[in-house]
Enzyme design. Structure first.
Site, PDB file in Angstrom:
ATOM      1  N   ASN A  25      20.150  25.653  27.859  1.00 15.54           N
ATOM      2  CA  ASN A  25      20.657  23.825  28.057  1.00 15.54           C
ATOM      3  C   ASN A  25      21.101  22.779  27.226  1.00 15.54           C
ATOM      4  O   ASN A  25      21.833  21.565  27.182  1.00 15.54           O
ATOM      5  CB  ASN A  25      19.770  23.004  29.261  1.00 15.54           C
ATOM      6  CG  ASN A  25      18.473  23.275  28.602  1.00 15.54           C
ATOM      7  OD1 ASN A  25      17.714  24.750  28.837  1.00 15.54           O
ATOM      8  ND2 ASN A  25      17.408  22.204  28.414  1.00 15.54           N
TER       9      ASN A  25
ATOM     10  N   ALA B 225      21.588  22.970  42.321  1.00 11.48           N
ATOM     11  CA  ALA B 225      22.808  22.748  43.077  1.00 11.48           C
ATOM     12  C   ALA B 225      22.935  21.704  41.922  1.00 11.48           C
ATOM     13  O   ALA B 225      24.098  22.057  42.064  1.00 11.48           O
ATOM     14  CB  ALA B 225      22.287  22.597  44.503  1.00 11.48           C
ATOM     15  N   HIS B 226      22.137  20.832  41.686  1.00 12.24           N
ATOM     16  CA  HIS B 226      22.629  19.356  41.208  1.00 12.24           C
ATOM     17  C   HIS B 226      22.799  19.407  39.818  1.00 12.24           C
ATOM     18  O   HIS B 226      23.868  18.619  39.357  1.00 12.24           O
ATOM     19  CB  HIS B 226      21.414  18.897  40.664  1.00 12.24           C
ATOM     20  CG  HIS B 226      20.358  19.042  40.189  1.00 12.24           C
ATOM     21  ND1 HIS B 226      19.922  18.320  39.077  1.00 12.24           N
ATOM     22  CD2 HIS B 226      19.332  19.955  40.145  1.00 12.24           C
ATOM     23  CE1 HIS B 226      19.128  18.606  37.958  1.00 12.24           C
ATOM     24  NE2 HIS B 226      18.803  19.640  39.030  1.00 12.24           N
TER      25      HIS B 226
ATOM     26  N   CYS C 228      13.934  17.161  29.219  1.00 13.38           N
ATOM     27  CA  CYS C 228      12.423  17.077  29.450  1.00 13.38           C
ATOM     28  C   CYS C 228      11.767  16.743  28.224  1.00 13.38           C
ATOM     29  O   CYS C 228      10.114  16.592  28.496  1.00 13.38           O
ATOM     30  CB  CYS C 228      11.957  18.305  29.891  1.00 13.38           C
ATOM     31  SG  CYS C 228      13.789  18.876  31.470  1.00 13.38           S
TER      32      CYS C 228
HETATM   33  C1  LIG Z   1      17.828  22.049  34.795  1.00 10.85           C
HETATM   34  C2  LIG Z   1      17.354  23.410  34.393  1.00 10.85           C
HETATM   35  C3  LIG Z   1      16.581  24.131  35.453  1.00 10.85           C
HETATM   36  C4  LIG Z   1      15.296  23.956  36.187  1.00 10.85           C
HETATM   37  O1  LIG Z   1      15.927  23.077  37.417  1.00 10.85           O
HETATM   38  P1  LIG Z   1      15.611  22.149  38.467  1.00 10.85           P
HETATM   39  O2  LIG Z   1      16.284  22.464  39.864  1.00 10.85           O
HETATM   40  O3  LIG Z   1      16.047  20.436  37.692  1.00 10.85           O
HETATM   41  O4  LIG Z   1      13.716  22.402  39.180  1.00 10.85           O
HETATM   42  C5  LIG Z   1      16.099  25.192  34.892  1.00 10.85           C
HETATM   43  N1  LIG Z   1      16.212  25.647  33.831  1.00 10.85           N
HETATM   44  C6  LIG Z   1      17.377  25.197  33.119  1.00 10.85           C
HETATM   45  C7  LIG Z   1      18.376  26.221  32.177  1.00 10.85           C
HETATM   46  C8  LIG Z   1      18.487  24.181  33.542  1.00 10.85           C
HETATM   47  O5  LIG Z   1      18.747  23.392  33.081  1.00 10.85           O
END
Ligand SMILES: *Cc1c(COP(=O)(O)O)cnc(C)c1O
Length: 392
Positions: A152, A201-202, A326
Site C-alpha cells: 500500500n 470495496a473502498h 495509518c
Molecule cells: C486499506 C488496506 C487494508 C485495510 O482495509 P480496510 O477496508 O480499510 O479495513 C488492509 N490491507 C491493505 C494492503 C490496505 O491497503
C-alpha cells in the site's frame, strides 16, 4: 478552494455514481433482512447472491468461496486468526513479511502472545520477498504463509504465483492481503495458487466498511465473529446489504476495461515520476520501477519532513500521503521504508501520490509545479541542504 486534486487513491477512493445508484434502493425501499422468509427479505438475499457471483467471477473463484466482511482489516484478521486456531493441531508457525499492512502485522503480533511463532521475512531494496528465504523459513510446524499482493505504500507487486507454488508444494496454506490489488490488477486465484485472499470495496470505488475473504473450498478456518448463521455459518451478523451490492457493482466495473484504464494510469504514473525527477534534485523513487501498482508513486525528497510537505500540499489543494494514512500522526517513519533499507532521516521525507481513474495529466503538471515551489521553500529552511549546496 478553487482547485482540488486528489492523489491519495491508495488510502480510499470515491464511490462511483453507477455504484451509488445500485446501492440506494437497499437503504430505503428494499430494506428487508436477508434472513427473513417473506419476499422483501428474499429480495435482499438475492441481491447479496448476485454480488457474491460478481466478486467470485472477478477472482475466478466459486460464489460459495466468497464471504463478506466489514472490510479489509476484518478479512485479514479472520484469515490469520481463523486459520491459526483451526489448524493448531498441525503446527503453530506462521510466515509473513516485514512490509505487510498493520492489519496483518498486528494480528501476527497478537498471535505471538497466544502461543504462535511468526517469521517476518526481509525484503530487498525494492520491497520484494526472497523466494529462497521463504522456502528455507518453512518448517514442519508451518501452517500459514501470508504475503501481501501489492504494497500500500510503495506499490511493489510480489511474485504471488511463485509464492503460492512454494506453499502448495509444501502443503502450507497461502493467504494474500490483496486489498491494494483487487480491482487494479488481474487476479485468478487458481492460476496464482492462492488459498485465502482479502479485499476491500473502498479501494476500488466501492463503499467503505465492506470487504470479503476468499476461502478456497476445503480450507479449515474458524469463524472470527460468532452468532447467527449468516454467510454459511462462517461470519455472523446481519449483512451490510447496500454495501455488498455496491461492492458487487464496483468490482464488475473495475474489471470491465481494466487494460485500457491501466495503460492510461501507467502512462500518467511514469509521467509524474519523470517530471519530478526532471525538476527536483535529491529525490529517490521507492519501490520497483516496473513491478508496481499502476497508480502508485512513492518518492523521498532529501532534507525535507514528509509532514510539512503534506501540509503545504494541502494548502495548494492537493491531497497526498506520507508513509501511510495509518502511521501519519506518529513520528516513527514507515516500517515499509525502513524495511527497504532507507535511513530514518530519508524515510521521513517520503511522499506517496496514488493516482486513480479521475486524475488527469493536467493535475500531474499542477502537482509537479507546486512540488517544485514547496520543496525549494522547505529546503531553504534546512541547514543540511545549505551544506550540500555549498559543496556543489
Ligand atoms: C486499506 C488496506 C487494508 C485495510 O482495509 P480496510 O477496508 O480499510 O479495513 C488492509 N490491507 C491493505 C494492503 C490496505 O491497503
Amino acid at each position: 478552494m478553487e482547485k482540488y486534486v486528489y492523489m491519495d487513491n491508495s488510502a480510499t477512493t470515491p464511490v462511483k455514481e453507477e455504484v451509488l445508484k445500485e446501492m440506494l434502493p437497499y437503504f430505503t425501499s428494499k430494506y428487508g433482512n436477508p434472513s427473513s422468509v417473506y419476499s422483501l427479505g428474499n429480495e435482499s438475499k438475492n441481491a447479496i447472491e448476485i454480488a457474491r457471483e460478481k466478486v467470485a467471477k472477478a477472482l475466478n473463484a466459486k460464489p460459495n468461496e466468497i464471504f463478506f466482511t466489514a472490510g479489509g482489516s476484518e478479512a485479514d484478521n479472520w484469515a490469520i486468526k481463523g486459520v491459526a486456531y483451526a489448524n493448531k493441531g498441525k503446527g503453530n508457525h506462521i510466515i509473513t513479511s516485514k512490509i505487510e499492512h498493520h492489519g496483518i502485522l498486528h494480528t501476527c503480533k497478537y498471535l505471538e502472545k497466544h502461543g504462535f511463532n511468526v517469521t517476518y521475512l526481509d525484503v530487498d531494496e525494492y520491497g520484494l520477498v526472497d523466494l529462497q528465504q521463504l522456502e528455507e523459513a518453512i518448517t514442519d510446524d508451518t501452517i500459514l504463509i501470508t504475503i501481501m499482493f501489492a504494497n500500500n505504500e510503495i506499490g511493489t507487486i510480489q511474485p504471488i504465483k511463485e509464492i503460492g507454488k512454494i506453499a502448495k508444494d509444501k502443503g502450507v496454506l497461502f493467504h494474500t492481503d490483496a486489498v491494494q490489488a483487487v480491482g487494479h490488477v488481474k487476479i485468478d486465484v487458481d492460476d496464482l495458487n492462492i488459498d485465502l485472499l482479502s479485499l476491500s470495496a473502498h479501494k476500488f470505488y466501492g463503499p467503505k466498511g465492506v470487504g470479503a475473504l476468499y476461502v478456497r473450498r476445503g480450507v479449515k478456518i474458524d469463524p472470527l465473529i460468532s452468532g447467527g448463521g449468516q454467510e454459511g455459518n462462517r461470519r455472523a451478523g446481519t449483512e451490510n446489504v447496500p454495501g455488498i451490492v455496491g461492492m458487487g457493482k464496483a468490482i464488475e466495473l473495475a474489471y470491465e476495461d481494466l487494460e485500457e484504464k491501466n495503460a492510461r494510469l501507467i502512462k500518467l504514473r511514469d509521467s509524474l515520476i519523470q517530471k519530478i525527477f526532471d525538476n527536483i534534485d535529491y529525490v529517490r523513487l521507492n519501490g520497483h520501477p516496473t513491478k508496481r501498482l499502476p497508480g502508485n508513486v512513492n518518492v523521498c525528497f532529501e532534507f525535507i519532513e514528509g509532514e510539512s510537505l503534506l501540509l503545504s500540499l494541502d494548502m495548494e489543494g492537493i491531497a497526498a500521503s506520507s508513509g501511510s494514512a495509518c502511521t501519519s500522526g506518529t513520528l516513527e517513519p514507515s516500517h515499509v521504508l525502513l524495511a527497504i533499507g532507507l535511513p530514518h532521516e530519508i524515510a521521513h521525507g517520503s511522499l506517496r501520490l496514488s493516482l486513480g481513474d479521475f486524475n488527469t495529466e493536467e493535475e500531474v503538471d499542477y502537482v509537479v509545479e507546486k512540488l517544485v515551489e514547496i520543496v525549494a521553500r522547505l529546503r531553504a529552511m534546512s541547514p543540511l541542504y545549505e551544506d550540500v549546496k555549498e559543496v556543489k
